[in-house]
Structure formats: structure tokens, C-alpha cells
Scaffold this active site. Structure first.
Site, short mmCIF file in Angstrom:
data_model
loop_
_atom_site.label_atom_id
_atom_site.label_comp_id
_atom_site.label_asym_id
_atom_site.label_seq_id
_atom_site.Cartn_x
_atom_site.Cartn_y
_atom_site.Cartn_z
N CYS A 185 -22.49 22.23 7.47
CA CYS A 185 -23.69 22.38 6.64
C CYS A 185 -23.38 22.01 5.19
CB CYS A 185 -24.20 23.82 6.70
SG CYS A 185 -22.99 25.00 6.07
N ASP A 242 -39.58 -11.13 -12.69
CA ASP A 242 -39.16 -12.36 -13.33
C ASP A 242 -39.81 -13.49 -12.52
OD1 ASP A 242 -37.58 -14.19 -14.86
OD2 ASP A 242 -36.29 -14.41 -13.12
N CYS A 265 -21.43 24.62 3.25
CA CYS A 265 -19.98 24.63 3.51
C CYS A 265 -19.30 23.52 2.71
CB CYS A 265 -19.71 24.39 5.00
SG CYS A 265 -20.74 25.40 6.06
#
Length: 724
Positions: free
Chosen positions: A23, A412, A26
Site C-alpha cells: 500500500c 506554434d 507502507c
């Protein structure tokens, strides 16, 4: 990171791959543990890519000790190709039978089932029933209790601490059966969280496996199959039809069609011949190619993509930073609320201690922030992985979120809305006695000798029409500075140049019709050149930078997606700019701009709209790209500058990926917001059940588990977003 840490040199930073994260919480704890190691100045965990960067000195043993609470395995990071092999090997190892892989969970569930069987036969107070429930708890939650108790002693409050306190409390008040179920459901929830994160990470792992590990190389007149790590720059690699190209290089012999979908996201094969660039991981479809290697394995485009995508997954998005901060304060607050729920009603209202301690324990279980913590990283990893597979490189969660909030996009012109390659658009012969092909041969023969940037367009047209201009003999060729060129062909002096040149050749007939014709061409964004002699004008040839076929459609799609303003920025004159801008349908056109002007205009747009993107080639537009909220570079494949400077790189030289990127980013933004809102709302609703005393440990763990599963599945949906 502090300034001192920012100054740490590359040599002092080492990156390691980490296996075993269950997780995000952790991962954060592991990061903190590593930071506390002697000799370590700083550490940063990339949960999305399962990596840790360590600044300073630390052995693998020390790192694994810091991750002992989760049994983490740490390995030095290798090149992307090694990683690919490592991942493949890991996958082989993991193909163990289901009952072995989840044996702990199965044993725990079996004890629970026998415990309930004993409960119905012998009753709740029976010793055998209690022992079976206790066995189920210990087998299924031993690793949880170890970490939870350590955290409790250190006053570290995370989800495992909450669960451990809830389990101990439940056992004290004799709720053995429910506590055993809570332990099992929590273990299942963690497995699902791990599975869903691995599923998201696999989108990058599949990229790692694209390029072959070996290649056929010609050395000393012999063709040998060698590992890519042993290939040197300058080696000649031989790729047969149907084989994947193992390294970046330049074609020195052969002709083929190469499928570059792995790099650029475009499935239509691209023709490749001598001097064309090819990329590792692309598929040679037709002919035999001999390729001169230009990059080492770790420098190939695919290796850079993998590295940049993994780095991007580790970048914390604003929403993730909010969640991390929120979770830090949220868990202790839940502990305090749970304690108040357990203690206040019995003390002040004389209610049953057993009832309210049970309610307090249920609050602890509800308080697990699993769903909240995983809500953002899983969405970001899924979205960035999906984009990379489709040829769009997003450099971090922050840019993913900002792309989703764009209000204006500036483009551009040259090489972005246009192809950046001049082509002949008009060729009119004005003298009836002159042969069109003969005149084009003379024009091309003269232009071939010039350095004019538009000469390539005329030569290309001549080649397309099979005109043998090389046989035309040109004498006394000279350039007329700023006006054109001249040369003698078959005893006649020919001039090619601007209208200004022919106005000065006094003997020419420069009438009003010709003037109007030239003005009309210039208003269409074309450069008009005249061919003639001192006595007469023989023809007009017009050259223009061709607009991309897709530009108009893309601008339209962006407006449909709700982008309020699209702007074309160019250094070209207003006539050319207006012609191209009107054709593609941008909402604003700015011409005659210097790079500094583009930069100022982007700053102005940011002040007006907030979130603004600039799309350019990543070289000439670097200041404007840097000033925008999101800098988007065209043609990232093979262009180191674009890969390094841009926040988002469209790997194929193709704008069609832009609406997809905006759509994916918006969906990611919506899913992240929905996940966070849902994760917090479900907790709040469950906590409200405390008031009438309806909250049970069952409801608590199911609400937490259900929220985690739904949030993970919702995040994984981003892997399935398709291009329109």
C-alpha cells in the site's frame, strides 16, 4: 527537498527496485525508515514504479531492514533492458498454484469456517469455538499484528495500527468471530489493493518487454547473435522481415516499412530507407534492413521513455499531496473519535461499556484510510501508462491534472499546425510557346545550384514528375542577393526571383493582372516566385509550407472539448498567418512574433486564462514552452530536446494525439476527485451509524473494503480510455 539535498550529486544518489509494497502508506513508512538510516541524507520512494532513490550511503541489508515490517526485497536498479528480464523472471517465479500463493488466507478462512460450525453446534462460550476463531485470527493476521504492535509502541498511527487496536479490543470484549472475519477481510482488501496496483504498473512493464534482448550483428565479416548490452555504437545490425528492431540506429542499406506503434502510437507503418532513423522496439514488416547503431542500450528512445514514465509515476500530483497531508492528520483524529465513542456514553450516560467499546472499535476499522490513500496513485499510474502506450509521454501527475484543467492552447505554426516542409502549390506558365516540363527543368536546374530554403520544394516536384533537370547545362550561375538567382541556359539568360526583381528589369511587361495574381497567392499564405528573361515573364511558381491534413479537425475537436481559446503564434507575415490560421480554424492569430514576443504572449494568456498549454517542436519554442502551464512538444521520438524540455511529448509527429490527451487528463482529474470524495463520504456515512448504535465490525470492514475495491476499479478504468 532542501537546497542542500538538491545539491547532492548524481554519484551520491542510488536507485533501487523494491518488491513487496502492499500500500501507499507502507511505501511512505519505508521512505521515513530509510531517511533515518545513518549515512542517508535523503530518500524518495516512487510507489508507482516500486523504486526508491537514496541520497547517501546505505547497504541493501540496511534497506531491507528498514523494510522488514513489510518483508520488502531491495535490488539495485539496472538498465531498462535488465529490468525487463528481471520482471520476466519474477513473473515466472510468481506462477505458483493459487492454493500455495494464498495458503495463509485459505488456512485462516478454513479455521473461521470450522469456528462457525462449532459455534452453531457447541455455542459461543465453547472453548473449541474460541480456539478456532483465535487460530483464524493468528494465522490470517500475524504479520498485521507484528507491524501494528510495533507502530503502537512507537506512537505511529497508520491503518495497521488501527486494525491491531480494533482486533485486540474485539478479543477483550469476546467478539472472537467478528474479529476473525475483520482480519480475513482486511487481508483480502490488502491483496486486492496490491493486485490493482500491479495491474496498473504492468502497463509500463509491458513497455519494458518491447525491444528484443539479442540482435544479429555483422562483425569482421561474420554475422553473430549477441546480447544488446554488448552492442557498441557503430556496429551494423541486420534485421530481417517480421523481426523487431533491437537498438536505435540509422538505415545504411535496405528498404522496408516499419511499424512504430510502440514508440509513436501510430499503427500505420512508416517507410524506411537509407539515412532514415529507426527505434528499438519497432517492427520491421517487409524488407531486410542493415542498421548502423547510434545509441547504447540505456540511451535508446524506448529506454528513455520507460525511465521518464517511471519518474512521472513517482511525481506527486497536487491531489495526491492533499491526500498524503490529509491522511497524516486523519488517522490520529479517528483514534481520538474512537476513544471518545467508547468512553463518553458509558461515563456520561451510564450506557453499557461493552456496547460502546464495540462501537469505538468499529469506528477504528471504518477509519482505515486504504481507499483514500490508493485513490490518487492508482489513477495516475493507470493514466500515464495508457498515454505512454498510445505515444504520449506525460512527465508527471501534476501535468496530467493541469492538462485536464486547460482553458487555452497556443500553437506554434511551422512544424506544428503545418508540416514544416515546403511544397510547390502552384505552377502557371504564362507564355503559350513555352513547354511546361522544359520550363520546370530550367527552374529546377537553377534552384539546384542555389542555397534558397524553398529550392528543396521545387526539386521534389521535378522528381515527382520525372524531369531530368541534371541534364540541363547552366552557365554563369549567380545569386542576386535578397532578390533571386540567374543563369544562362542554351544561350538565354533566365531569372528566378521575387516580384521586386522583375519590377527592376525594365524591359519586362509587369501588368495589373500579374500583380493581382501574385497578391492573391501571397494572401493564401504562399511565397510567389517569377521565372522569366529580361524581355518577358514566362511563369509563376508558388511554394508554401503545407498545412497538416489533421490540423483543422484537431482544432475543431479541441473547441468541442470546451477549450475556450486556440491561438496560432508565428514569426511569419500577417498574410501567410491569416491564411493558415483561418483555414485551420484557430480562434486567434498572432503574426510577426520573435521568440521573446511568444514568451510575453504566453504570460499574458496565463494571466487571462490560468491554465495554458503551448504546443511546439521543443527547440525554437523552449522559452514559451517553459512559461506555459503545460509545455507540449511535437515529435518526441528521437528528439532528446523535446523529451527533456517538454512536460508532455507527443512521440509521433502527429497532433491527433492532443484531443485524446486532453480527454484522458480530464477523465483522470474527474476520477481522482470522485475517488477522494467517495472515499471520504463512505467513511462519514459509516461513522454516522454510530449515533443510533448501528455500526458493527462487519459493516465497518465491508465499507472500508468496498470503498477500496471501487476506488481501485474506478482508477483502473483510465487504462481503457481510447482515442476517438
Amino acid at each position: 527537498m532542501s537546497e542542500q539535498q538538491a545539491k547532492l550529486s548524481e554519484e551520491e544518489m542510488k536507485t533501487y527496485r523494491v518488491q513487496g509494497f502492499t500500500c501507499a502508506n507502507c511505501a511512505g513508512k519505508f521512505e521515513n525508515n530509510v531517511k533515518k538510516l545513518p549515512g542517508v541524507q535523503d530518500a524518495k520512494v516512487n510507489f508507482g514504479a516500486s523504486k526508491i532513490s537514496v541520497y547517501g550511503d546505505a547497504t541493501i541489508e540496511e534497506l531491507e531492514k528498514a523494510g522488514a515490517f513489510e518483508n520488502l526485497k531491495v535490488n539495485p536498479e539496472k538498465s531498462a533492458r535488465h529490468v525487463s528480464q528481471e520482471v520476466t523472471d519474477d513473473t515466472k517465479e510468481e506462477k505458483v498454484p493459487f492454493y500455495k500463493k494464498y495458503s495463509t488466507l485459505l488456512y485462516s478462512t478454513s479455521f473461521l469456517a470450522f469456528g462457525y460450525l462449532s459455534y452453531f453446534v457447541n455455542g459461543e462460550e465453547n472453548l473449541l469455538t474460541t480456539l478456532l476463531f483465535l487460530a483464524s485470527m493468528l494465522v490470517g493476521g500475524l504479520s498485521l499484528f507484528k507491524v501494528g504492535l510495533q507502530n503502537l509502541l512507537r506512537f505511529e498511527f497508520d491503518m495497521k495500527t488501527l486494525m491491531t487496536v480494533a482486533v485486540i479490543g474485539g478479543a477483550i470484549i469476546g467478539e472472537w468471530g467478528e474479529v476473525a472475519i475483520v482480519v480475513i477481510l482486511f487481508a483480502i482488501s490488502e491483496e486486492l489493493e496490491r493486485f490493482s496496483m500491479d495491474r496498473a504498473r504492468n502497463s509500463i512493464r509491458s513497455l519494458m518487454d518491447i525491444a528484443p534482448k539479442e540482435a544479429l550483428v555483422r562483425r569482421n565479416g561474420q554475422e553473430i547473435m549477441i546480447h544488446v548490452d554488448e552492442i557498441a555504437v557503430g556496429d551494423i545490425m541486420i534485421v530481417k522481415p517480421g523481426e523487431k528492431i533491437a537498438m536505435d540506429g540509422v538505415v545504411v542499406n535496405g528498404y522496408s516499412a516499419v511499424n512504430q506503434a510502440a514508440i509513436t502510437g501510430e499503427s500505420v507503418p512508416v517507410e524506411k530507407t537509407v539515412d532514415d532513423e529507426v527505434f528499438a522496439g519497432t517492427l520491421n514488416e517487409e524488407g531486410l534492413l542493415e542498421i548502423k547503431i547510434t545509441k547504447l542500450v540505456e540511451d535508446t528512445t524506448i529506454s528513455k521513455i520507460i525511465h521518464l514514465v517511471e519518474e512521472a509515476q513517482g511525481e506527486r500530483a497536487p491531489s495526491q499531496a492533499f491526500v498524503d497531508k490529509f491522511a497524516k492528520y486523519y488517522t490520529p483524529i479517528i483514534m481520538i473519535i474512537a476513544a471518545l465513542v467508547a468512553v463518553v456514553p458509558p461515563l456520561l450516560l451510564g450506557s453499557s461499556w461493552e456496547t460502546w467499546v464495540y462501537q469505538g472499535l468499529a469506528v477504528l476499522v471504518v477509519g482505515c484510510p486504504c481507499a483514500l490513500v490508493i485513490s490518487t496513485p492508482i489513477s495516475i499510474v493507470s493514466a500515464i501508462g495508457n498515454a505512454a502506450k498510445k505515444g504520449v509521454l506525460v512527465k508527471g501527475g501534476v501535468y496530467l491534472e493541469e492538462m485536464g484543467a486547460l482553458k487555452a492552447i497556443a500553437f506554434d505554426k511551422t512544424g506544428t499546425l503545418t508540416k514544416g516542409v515546403p511544397v510547390v502549390t502552384d505552377f502557371d506558365v504564362l507564355n503559350n510557346q513555352t513547354n511546361e516540363k522544359d520550363l520546370l527543368a530550367i527552374i529546377t536546374a537553377l534552384e539546384y545550384r542555389s542555397q534558397h530554403p524553398l529550392a528543396s520544394a521545387i526539386m521534389k516536384k521535378a522528381e515527382e514528375e520525372n524531369i531530368l533537370y541534371s541534364k540541363v547545362l547552366v552557365e554563369d550561375f549567380s545569386s542576386i542577393t535578397g532578390k533571386g538567382i540567374k543563369g544562362i541556359v542554351n544561350g538565354m539568360t533566365y531569372y528566378i526571383g521575387s516580384p521586386k526583381l522583375f519590377r527592376e528589369l525594365l524591359t519586362t511587361d509587369f501588368d495589373k493582372d500579374l500583380e493581382q495574381n501574385i497578391t492573391a497567392l501571397q494572401n493564401q499564405g504562399k511565397t510567389a516566385m517569377i521565372i522569366g528573361t529580361e524581355k518577358e515573364i514566362l511563369g509563376i511558381i508558388a511554394v508554401a509550407d503545407e498545412v497538416r491534413e489533421s490540423s483543422k479537425d484537431i482544432i475543431q475537436k479541441l473547441h468541442q472539448l470546451g477549450i475556450k481559446k486556440t491561438i496560432m503564434l508565428t514569426g511569419d507575415n500577417k498574410g501567410t498567418a491569416n491564411a493558415i490560421g483561418s483555414h485551420v480554424g484557430v480562434s486567434d492569430i498572432r503574426a510577426d512574433l520573435m521568440p521573446q514576443d511568444k514568451l510575453e504572449y504566453i504570460k499574458q494568456l496565463r494571466a487571462d486564462f490560468g491554465n495554458v498549454a503551448m504546443v511546439g517542436d521543443g527547440v525554437n519554442d523552449a522559452p514559451a514552452l517553459a512559461a506555459s502551464t503545460v509545455g507540449i512538444a511535437m515529435g518526441g521520438a528521437g528528439t532528446d530536446t523535446a523529451l527533456e524540455t517538454a512536460d508532455v511529448a507527443l512521440m509521433g509527429d502527429d497532433l491527433r494525439k492532443l484531443p485524446f490527451t486532453v480527454k484522458l487528463s480530464r477523465k483522470a482529474l474527474n476520477i481522482i476527485k470522485a475517488n477522494i470524495t467517495f472515499a471520504i463520504a463512505i467513511k462519514f456515512i459509516a461513522l454516522l451509524l454510530v449515533i443510533p448504535g448501528w455500526l458493527t465490525l462487519w459493516i465497518a470492514i465491508l465499507s472500508d473494503m468496498g470503498a477500496t475495491i471501487l476506488v481501485a476499479l474506478n482508477g483502473l478504468r483510465l487504462m481503457r480510455v481510447k482515442e476517438e
